[in-house]
Design a protein around this motif. Structure first.
Motif, PDB file in Angstrom:
ATOM      1  N   PRO A  57       0.808  -1.207   0.000  1.00 13.27           N
ATOM      2  CA  PRO A  57       0.000   0.000   0.000  1.00 13.27           C
ATOM      3  C   PRO A  57       0.841   1.255   0.000  1.00 13.27           C
ATOM      4  N   ASP A  58       0.209   2.371  -0.332  1.00 12.59           N
ATOM      5  CA  ASP A  58       0.839   3.671  -0.320  1.00 12.59           C
ATOM      6  C   ASP A  58       1.351   3.955   1.086  1.00 12.59           C
ATOM      7  N   PHE A  59       2.644   4.176   1.199  1.00  9.56           N
ATOM      8  CA  PHE A  59       3.232   4.346   2.520  1.00  9.56           C
ATOM      9  C   PHE A  59       2.733   5.609   3.205  1.00  9.56           C
ATOM     10  N   SER A  60       2.354   6.628   2.415  1.00  6.94           N
ATOM     11  CA  SER A  60       1.912   7.885   3.012  1.00  6.94           C
ATOM     12  C   SER A  60       0.633   7.716   3.816  1.00  6.94           C
ATOM     13  N   GLU A  61      -0.078   6.608   3.613  1.00  9.90           N
ATOM     14  CA  GLU A  61      -1.308   6.387   4.356  1.00  9.90           C
ATOM     15  C   GLU A  61      -1.053   5.943   5.789  1.00  9.90           C
ATOM     16  N   ASN A  62       0.186   5.573   6.103  1.00 12.07           N
ATOM     17  CA  ASN A  62       0.571   5.195   7.466  1.00 12.07           C
ATOM     18  C   ASN A  62      -0.400   4.167   8.055  1.00 12.07           C
ATOM     19  N   ARG A  63      -0.661   3.119   7.304  1.00 11.98           N
ATOM     20  CA  ARG A  63      -1.585   2.106   7.802  1.00 11.98           C
ATOM     21  C   ARG A  63      -0.928   0.731   7.751  1.00 11.98           C
ATOM     22  N   LEU A  64      -1.435  -0.143   8.583  1.00 11.88           N
ATOM     23  CA  LEU A  64      -0.948  -1.507   8.618  1.00 11.88           C
ATOM     24  C   LEU A  64      -1.689  -2.364   7.610  1.00 11.88           C
ATOM     25  N   GLN A  65      -1.226  -3.583   7.451  1.00 14.23           N
ATOM     26  CA  GLN A  65      -1.853  -4.555   6.557  1.00 14.23           C
ATOM     27  C   GLN A  65      -2.175  -5.823   7.340  1.00 14.23           C
ATOM     28  N   PRO A  66      -3.244  -5.832   8.123  1.00 10.05           N
ATOM     29  CA  PRO A  66      -3.556  -7.045   8.877  1.00 10.05           C
ATOM     30  C   PRO A  66      -3.785  -8.236   7.954  1.00 10.05           C
ATOM     31  N   LEU A  67      -3.291  -9.378   8.371  1.00 11.46           N
ATOM     32  CA  LEU A  67      -3.519 -10.598   7.598  1.00 11.46           C
ATOM     33  C   LEU A  67      -5.010 -10.924   7.571  1.00 11.46           C
ATOM     34  N   THR A 120      -0.657  -6.743  12.926  1.00 13.43           N
ATOM     35  CA  THR A 120      -0.661  -7.325  11.585  1.00 13.43           C
ATOM     36  C   THR A 120      -1.078  -8.790  11.632  1.00 13.43           C
ATOM     37  N   LEU A 121      -0.807  -9.463  12.727  1.00 19.02           N
ATOM     38  CA  LEU A 121      -1.241 -10.857  12.898  1.00 19.02           C
ATOM     39  C   LEU A 121      -2.745 -10.951  13.168  1.00 19.02           C
ATOM     40  N   GLY A 122      -3.424  -9.827  13.256  1.00 20.32           N
ATOM     41  CA  GLY A 122      -4.871  -9.825  13.451  1.00 20.32           C
ATOM     42  C   GLY A 122      -5.311  -9.851  14.897  1.00 20.32           C
ATOM     43  N   LEU A 123      -4.373  -9.597  15.829  1.00 18.09           N
ATOM     44  CA  LEU A 123      -4.691  -9.645  17.251  1.00 18.09           C
ATOM     45  C   LEU A 123      -4.706  -8.262  17.883  1.00 18.09           C
ATOM     46  N   GLY A 124      -4.878  -7.234  17.071  1.00 15.18           N
ATOM     47  CA  GLY A 124      -4.864  -5.874  17.583  1.00 15.18           C
ATOM     48  C   GLY A 124      -5.952  -5.591  18.592  1.00 15.18           C
ATOM     49  N   ASP A 339      10.615   8.113  12.771  1.00 12.37           N
ATOM     50  CA  ASP A 339      11.534   7.328  13.578  1.00 12.37           C
ATOM     51  C   ASP A 339      11.085   5.880  13.768  1.00 12.37           C
ATOM     52  N   GLY A 340       9.782   5.674  13.920  1.00 10.83           N
ATOM     53  CA  GLY A 340       9.278   4.359  14.259  1.00 10.83           C
ATOM     54  C   GLY A 340       9.294   3.336  13.157  1.00 10.83           C
ATOM     55  N   VAL A 341       9.652   3.719  11.927  1.00 10.70           N
ATOM     56  CA  VAL A 341       9.620   2.731  10.854  1.00 10.70           C
ATOM     57  C   VAL A 341      10.933   2.557  10.103  1.00 10.70           C
ATOM     58  N   LEU A 342      11.785   3.562  10.122  1.00 12.49           N
ATOM     59  CA  LEU A 342      12.981   3.490   9.282  1.00 12.49           C
ATOM     60  C   LEU A 342      13.811   2.258   9.603  1.00 12.49           C
ATOM     61  N   LEU A 343      14.031   1.991  10.884  1.00 11.72           N
ATOM     62  CA  LEU A 343      14.835   0.840  11.304  1.00 11.72           C
ATOM     63  C   LEU A 343      13.981  -0.174  12.050  1.00 11.72           C
ATOM     64  N   ASN A 344      12.711  -0.203  11.717  1.00 10.08           N
ATOM     65  CA  ASN A 344      11.775  -1.061  12.437  1.00 10.08           C
ATOM     66  C   ASN A 344      11.915  -2.529  12.067  1.00 10.08           C
ATOM     67  N   PHE A 345      12.245  -2.813  10.807  1.00 12.31           N
ATOM     68  CA  PHE A 345      12.334  -4.177  10.285  1.00 12.31           C
ATOM     69  C   PHE A 345      11.106  -4.978  10.710  1.00 12.31           C
ATOM     70  N   GLY A 346       9.957  -4.463  10.273  1.00 15.99           N
ATOM     71  CA  GLY A 346       8.678  -5.075  10.569  1.00 15.99           C
ATOM     72  C   GLY A 346       7.874  -5.279   9.304  1.00 15.99           C
ATOM     73  N   PRO A 347       6.583  -5.535   9.437  1.00 16.69           N
ATOM     74  CA  PRO A 347       5.746  -5.813   8.267  1.00 16.69           C
ATOM     75  C   PRO A 347       5.698  -4.683   7.240  1.00 16.69           C
ATOM     76  N   ARG A 348       6.003  -3.439   7.664  1.00 14.61           N
ATOM     77  CA  ARG A 348       5.989  -2.333   6.708  1.00 14.61           C
ATOM     78  C   ARG A 348       7.353  -2.048   6.080  1.00 14.61           C
ATOM     79  N   THR A 349       8.347  -2.852   6.363  1.00 14.67           N
ATOM     80  CA  THR A 349       9.668  -2.599   5.794  1.00 14.67           C
ATOM     81  C   THR A 349       9.666  -2.557   4.264  1.00 14.67           C
ATOM     82  N   PRO A 350       8.914  -3.425   3.557  1.00 16.92           N
ATOM     83  CA  PRO A 350       8.873  -3.268   2.098  1.00 16.92           C
ATOM     84  C   PRO A 350       8.382  -1.894   1.666  1.00 16.92           C
ATOM     85  N   GLN A 351       7.408  -1.326   2.391  1.00 15.28           N
ATOM     86  CA  GLN A 351       6.934   0.013   2.081  1.00 15.28           C
ATOM     87  C   GLN A 351       8.043   1.042   2.300  1.00 15.28           C
ATOM     88  N   VAL A 352       8.800   0.873   3.386  1.00 16.62           N
ATOM     89  CA  VAL A 352       9.886   1.795   3.696  1.00 16.62           C
ATOM     90  C   VAL A 352      10.935   1.766   2.589  1.00 16.62           C
TER      91      VAL A 352
END
Length: 370
Positions: A57-67, A120-124, A339-352
Motif C-alpha cells: 500500500p501507499d506508505f503515506s497512508e501510514n496504515r498496517l496490513q492485517p492478515l 498485523t497478525l490480526g490480534l490488535g 523514527d518508528g519505521v525506518l529501522l523497524n524491520f517489521g511488516p511495513r519494511t517493504p513500504q519503507v
C-alpha cells in the motif's frame, strides 16, 4: 547518551515518512510512497505497487496490513524467551529460558515494532497498551506505558496484561525485572537489524501468541513484497552515496551510521551506497566529526524525523560543522523518515524500502539534471 547505547537505541517514535527535498520538482519525481514536503507542503498521492499477496500500500497512508483469515490462538504454548542481561555485549551469545503463555486476551507489546507485528497478525483487538513508538493509527487510542525509550513497570502492570512481549532493547532492565517478578508471562524476543532477521522475529511473536501458522504467512507475504520491491529498485549499487545521521540535538548526540546500523541494510535494498560503510566504519554508530563528514562527501543525508527536528530542521542541520561542506549539505538534499519505521524491520519494511528508493531516485535525477 553513551556510545555503547547507540546500537540499542536508534529507534524512535512516529511511523510515517516524509522528505525534505530541495525543489518542488523532487516531490513530483518521488512516486509518493512517502509523503513529500517542500516548505511544509502536503503529501502527493500514489498508487499501490503490485497486487494480490504482494500488494504494497501507499506508505503515506501510514496504515498496517492485517492478515486476512487468521486463526484462533491455540493455547497454552511454551516458548523460548531471551534472558535479559544488562552486562551482555553484542558479541556474547543470547541465553534463553522457557515461558508458558496460556492467555492472550490482554496483550501488551513493549515496543512499537512488536505492536506492529501483533496488529498485523490480526490480534490488535487484544492489545491493551502501547509504547510511544507505536504511533500507527490503529494503536492511537491505547494508553502509553513508556516515556521516551523507558518502560514504566507501574504503567504496564496497571493494565493487567495476560502476556507481555518485549525484545532485547527493552529497558530499563530494572523495570523489566519488576514486571517479570509480578508473575505475568513475559516473552522476550531478539532484535532485528536486517531484512533477514525480521522474518524469524515475526514467527517468534506468532508462536508466543499461539498462532504460528499466521506468523509463517506473514513472513511469506513480506518476503513476496520484498521480492517485488527488489524487482523495481535499482540493485546495481550505483545509486547515490547516502550518509545516515542519528541526531539527538537536545542531548548533543550526533552519530554517523556504519556497518550494522540497520540503515546500511535498508539502503542496500535501494541500490544506494552507505557512506559510513564505504568509509570503512566497522561499528554501527560513530561520533560525527567535521573531517569525517567532509571526507565522506555524501550526495544525500538520511535522518529520522525526530532527530531532524531536534537540531532545528534542515536549517539547523546544515549548521552542524562539516554538513554544509558536503554535496548533500550544499544542496540541502535531506530525506527524513519517521523514527518508528525506518529501522523497524517489521511488516511495513517493504513500504519503507520502496518509499526510500523513490526518494533517492528523485534526488539522483535532480543531481544529474544540474
Amino acid at each position: 547518551m553513551p556510545l555503547a547505547d547507540a546500537r540499542r537505541r536508534p529507534r524512535g517514535h512516529r511511523p510515517h515518512a516524509r522528505s525534505v527535498p530541495v525543489l518542488a520538482a523532487a516531490c513530483a519525481l518521488a512516486l509518493a510512497l512517502a509523503g513529500c514536503a517542500v516548505g511544509g507542503g502536503g503529501a502527493p498521492e500514489a498508487p499501490s505497487r503490485g497486487d494480490g499477496a504482494a500488494d504494497i500500500p501507499d506508505f503515506s497512508e501510514n496504515r498496517l496490513q492485517p492478515l486476512e483469515g487468521t486463526g484462533e490462538p491455540e493455547l497454552p504454548v511454551t516458548v523460548d524467551s531471551v534472558v535479559l542481561d544488562p552486562y551482555r555485549t553484542s558479541s556474547d551469545p543470547l541465553e534463553y529460558e522457557q515461558v508458558e503463555v496460556d492467555d492472550v486476551s490482554r496483550i501488551l507489546p513493549l515496543t512499537g515494532s512488536l505492536a506492529e507485528i501483533v496488529f498485523t497478525l490480526g490480534l490488535g483487538d487484544n492489545v491493551v497498551g502501547r509504547d510511544v513508538a507505536a504511533t500507527f493509527e490503529e494503536a492511537s487510542g491505547l494508553p502509553v506505558i513508556s516515556e521516551g525509550h523507558e518502560v514504566s513497570a507501574e504503567s504496564v502492570l496497571a493494565l493487567e496484561p495476560t502476556v507481555i512481549l518485549a525484545d532485547t532493547q527493552t529497558g530499563p532492565s530494572e523495570a523489566v525485572e519488576q514486571i517479570q517478578r509480578s508473575g505475568v508471562p513475559v516473552v522476550i524476543v531478539e532484535e532485528a537489524w536486517s531484512i533477514d532477521e525480521m522474518y524469524p522475529r515475526f514467527e517468534r511473536v506468532a508462536e508466543a501468541l499461539g498462532v504460528p501458522d499466521d506468523g509463517a504467512a506473514l513472513s511469506e507475504r513480506t518476503r513476496a513484497q520484498m521480492a517485488e520491491v527488489r524487482e523495481e529498485a535499482d540493485g546495481s549499487g550505483d545509486g547515490p552515496l547516502v550518509a545516515f545521521l542519528y541526531l539527538r540535538g537536545t542531548a548533543g548526540v550526533y552519530l554517523l551510521g556504519g556497518e550494522g546500523s540497520g540503515a546500511d541494510a535498508v539502503l542496500a535494498e535501494t541500490g544506494a551506497r552507505d557512506a559510513g560503510v564505504e568509509m570503512g566504519l566497522t561499528t554501527p554508530f560513530t561520533p560525527i566529526t567535521t573531517e569525517a563528514l567532509i571526507a565522506a562527501q555524501p550526495d544525500v543525508l538520511l535522518v529520522m524525523t525526530q532527530g531532524l527536528e531536534s537540531v532545528g530542521g534542515v536549517d539547523g542541520l546544515v549548521e552542524i560543522p562539516g554538513v554544509a561542506q558536503t554535496p548533500a549539505g550544499a544542496a540541502r538534499a535531506v530525506v527524513d523518515f519517521e523514527d518508528g519505521v525506518l529501522l523497524n524491520f517489521g511488516p511495513r519494511t517493504p513500504q519503507v524500502v520502496a518509499a526510500l528508493a523513490d526518494e533517492l531516485a528523485a534526488f539522483q535525477a535532480e543531481g544529474e539534471g544540474r
